[in-house]
Motif scaffolding. Structure first.
Motif, short mmCIF file in Angstrom:
data_model
loop_
_atom_site.label_atom_id
_atom_site.label_comp_id
_atom_site.label_asym_id
_atom_site.label_seq_id
_atom_site.Cartn_x
_atom_site.Cartn_y
_atom_site.Cartn_z
N TYR A 171 -10.13 3.65 6.30
CA TYR A 171 -8.99 2.80 5.97
C TYR A 171 -8.57 3.01 4.52
CZ TYR A 171 -12.52 -0.28 3.85
OH TYR A 171 -13.55 -0.80 3.09
N THR A 172 -7.27 2.85 4.29
CA THR A 172 -6.72 2.97 2.95
C THR A 172 -5.47 2.11 2.87
OG1 THR A 172 -5.81 4.50 1.32
CG2 THR A 172 -5.36 5.00 3.60
N VAL A 173 -5.13 1.66 1.67
CA VAL A 173 -3.92 0.88 1.46
C VAL A 173 -2.90 1.66 0.64
CG1 VAL A 173 -2.99 -1.27 0.51
CG2 VAL A 173 -5.23 -1.27 1.59
N SER A 174 -3.38 2.56 -0.19
CA SER A 174 -2.51 3.26 -1.13
C SER A 174 -1.48 4.16 -0.45
CB SER A 174 -3.35 4.10 -2.12
OG SER A 174 -4.15 5.04 -1.43
N ASN A 175 -1.70 4.51 0.82
CA ASN A 175 -0.75 5.38 1.53
C ASN A 175 0.45 4.63 2.10
OD1 ASN A 175 -2.32 7.61 0.98
ND2 ASN A 175 -3.34 7.63 2.96
N TYR A 176 0.51 3.32 1.85
CA TYR A 176 1.59 2.49 2.37
C TYR A 176 2.45 2.00 1.20
CZ TYR A 176 -1.25 2.39 6.61
OH TYR A 176 -1.99 2.74 7.72
N PRO A 177 3.60 2.59 0.99
CA PRO A 177 4.44 2.23 -0.17
C PRO A 177 4.75 0.74 -0.22
CG PRO A 177 5.31 4.20 0.91
CD PRO A 177 4.23 3.66 1.80
N GLY A 178 4.43 0.10 -1.33
CA GLY A 178 4.77 -1.30 -1.54
C GLY A 178 3.92 -2.30 -0.81
N LEU A 179 2.94 -1.85 -0.02
CA LEU A 179 2.19 -2.80 0.82
C LEU A 179 1.29 -3.72 -0.02
CD1 LEU A 179 1.53 -3.78 3.67
CD2 LEU A 179 -0.30 -2.04 3.76
N GLN A 180 0.69 -3.22 -1.08
CA GLN A 180 -0.27 -4.02 -1.84
C GLN A 180 0.37 -5.25 -2.49
OE1 GLN A 180 -3.47 -2.38 -4.20
NE2 GLN A 180 -3.06 -0.34 -3.42
N SER A 181 1.68 -5.25 -2.66
CA SER A 181 2.35 -6.39 -3.27
C SER A 181 2.71 -7.48 -2.25
CB SER A 181 3.63 -5.93 -3.98
OG SER A 181 4.57 -5.43 -3.05
N ARG A 182 2.42 -7.23 -0.98
CA ARG A 182 2.80 -8.16 0.08
C ARG A 182 1.70 -9.18 0.32
NH1 ARG A 182 7.00 -5.52 2.65
NH2 ARG A 182 7.55 -7.57 3.47
N HIS A 183 2.00 -10.20 1.13
CA HIS A 183 1.02 -11.23 1.43
C HIS A 183 -0.21 -10.61 2.12
CE1 HIS A 183 -0.88 -14.81 3.10
NE2 HIS A 183 -0.11 -15.54 2.30
N PRO A 184 -1.42 -11.06 1.74
CA PRO A 184 -2.63 -10.46 2.31
C PRO A 184 -2.69 -10.51 3.84
CG PRO A 184 -3.20 -11.78 0.40
CD PRO A 184 -1.73 -12.02 0.67
N GLN A 185 -2.11 -11.54 4.46
CA GLN A 185 -2.17 -11.60 5.92
C GLN A 185 -1.36 -10.47 6.55
OE1 GLN A 185 -4.19 -13.76 7.54
NE2 GLN A 185 -3.72 -12.63 9.40
N LEU A 186 -0.24 -10.12 5.95
CA LEU A 186 0.55 -8.99 6.44
C LEU A 186 -0.23 -7.69 6.27
CD1 LEU A 186 3.37 -8.11 7.55
CD2 LEU A 186 4.02 -7.70 5.18
N ILE A 187 -0.91 -7.55 5.13
CA ILE A 187 -1.69 -6.33 4.87
C ILE A 187 -2.81 -6.17 5.89
CG2 ILE A 187 -3.08 -5.08 3.17
CD1 ILE A 187 -1.60 -6.63 0.97
N THR A 188 -3.52 -7.27 6.19
CA THR A 188 -4.60 -7.16 7.17
C THR A 188 -4.07 -6.76 8.54
OG1 THR A 188 -4.52 -9.54 7.68
CG2 THR A 188 -6.08 -8.84 5.99
N GLY A 189 -2.88 -7.22 8.88
CA GLY A 189 -2.28 -6.81 10.15
C GLY A 189 -2.02 -5.32 10.21
N VAL A 190 -1.51 -4.76 9.11
CA VAL A 190 -1.26 -3.31 9.06
C VAL A 190 -2.57 -2.54 9.17
CG1 VAL A 190 -0.39 -1.43 7.62
CG2 VAL A 190 0.88 -3.59 7.73
N LEU A 191 -3.60 -2.97 8.43
CA LEU A 191 -4.88 -2.26 8.45
C LEU A 191 -5.54 -2.35 9.83
CD1 LEU A 191 -6.33 -3.25 4.96
CD2 LEU A 191 -5.22 -1.12 5.62
N TYR A 192 -5.48 -3.53 10.46
CA TYR A 192 -6.04 -3.64 11.80
C TYR A 192 -5.30 -2.71 12.76
CZ TYR A 192 -6.87 -5.34 16.48
OH TYR A 192 -7.16 -5.39 17.82
N ARG A 193 -3.98 -2.72 12.71
CA ARG A 193 -3.19 -1.88 13.62
C ARG A 193 -3.59 -0.41 13.51
NH1 ARG A 193 2.91 -0.45 12.16
NH2 ARG A 193 1.67 0.66 10.59
N ASP A 194 -3.74 0.08 12.29
CA ASP A 194 -3.90 1.52 12.08
C ASP A 194 -5.34 2.00 12.04
OD1 ASP A 194 -1.19 1.60 12.00
OD2 ASP A 194 -1.01 2.01 9.85
#
Length: 325
Positions: free
Chosen positions: A282-305
């Protein structure tokens, strides 16, 4: 979500969850509308995906998170898509606008050709302002009980976070995870080493578990962790991710000599913890602008991928500084 019959099932389960949390009839109606619209978007635009229903109950009140996940074509113009009357598939174009209006909190993340994640939150009490952590904890397909669990105990001076994975899956794994949560909560004021030891003793009557406990001293800006088993944890900061050390073993069965590890953190740091139902790639840095979003949205993206989809899966993300929107 594979066909239109899935939409009705998503709506039904979301409304049952809302009723169990004590939402009023009018709010349950709003939740049903949002669940229908978000689930329909998956079928209309991506043909398949997942719809997550995440209820949360605490001493401060209850809230319900809905997450719609797909790997479809993505939304090329998000502001335009949120306008009433805009549609690319010949519908009335009211869906996204209705979701945004009816939700207490709403956000989405979409990349062309990489899919879309919708996040919608409903609060049982209007004044409830839950801490801005994000968490998804989903049982293995075919199981009703989740063998993973997590605990968050944030405070201004010292915060405690934990993720546990009961050995295997199903009801017995869930019992081990629940016992771990109860034990960590009871000894939350102790050191992470003492918490690990206490939990090991408590889990001897269960099948055992993997667990990592993290304590954050906000005044000293130091994170201390101790873990046994395959819970992966890292500190995110900008484009840099620092993985934390864990030890081999199983709480309740084989306890190694326990070590604590300390790491510096700052107001920009985020703590990410995952059970082994999430791939370690898993990684977050490959998603432009994602780290500035609400943590619940980020966890959804990470779970999906990064979910393996063959085990219970948990993602916990907690900002270690100020509030995030």
């Amino acid at each position: 979500m594979t066909d239109r019959s899935s939409v009705g099932e998503a709506r039904r389960i979301a409304m049952v969850a809302a009723q169990s949390l004590g939402f009023s009839e009018s709010r349950r109606s709003d939740i049903g509308i949002v669940a229908t619209e978000a689930a329909n978007n998956i079928i209309l635009h991506a043909r398949s995906g997942e719809f997550l229903i995440c209820p949360s109950q605490s001493k401060d009140g209850a809230y319900l998170d809905l997450l719609a996940l797909d790997h479809g074509p993505g939304i090329h113009n998000i502001p335009r898509a949120l306008e009433d009357g805009f549609s690319t598939v010949g519908t009335a174009g009211q869906g996204l606008g209705a979701i945004q209006r009816l939700s207490d909190d709403f956000s989405l993340y979409s990349l062309p050709d990489r899919g879309t994640v919708f996040w919608s939150r409903f609060r049982e009490t209007a004044s409830l302002d839950p801490r801005p952590y994000g968490a998804v904890s989903i049982p293995m397909k075919g199981e009703s009980a989740c063998g993973d669990a997590f605990l968050t105990l944030p405070s201004k001076s010292r915060s405690l976070y934990m993720v546990v994975d009961g050995l295997g899956h199903g009801q017995y794994a869930a019992e081990a995870a629940e016992e771990a949560v109860s034990t960590v909560r009871a000894y939350a004021e102790e050191s992470v080493t003492e918490i690990i030891t206490r939990t090991h003793d408590a889990l001897k009557k269960t099948r055992g578990a993997a667990m990592t406990v993290v304590s954050v001293d906000h005044e000293r800006q130091v994170l201390t962790c101790s873990g046994v088993g395959n819970i992966s944890s890292s500190i995110l900061g900008g484009t840099v991710s620092r993985n934390m050390v864990t030890q081999n073993g199983t709480l309740g069965a084989v306890l190694p000599h326990i070590h604590e590890y300390s790491y510096p953190v700052d107001d920009r740091s985020m703590l990410l913890m995952c059970s082994d139902g999430i791939t370690s790639k898993y990684t977050v840095s490959n998603y432009p602008g994602l780290q500035s979003r609400h943590p619940q949205l980020i966890t959804g993206v990470l779970y999906r991928d990064f979910s393996r989809h063959r085990d219970d899966a948990t993602v916990l993300l907690a900002p270690l500084g100020g509030d995030r929107g």
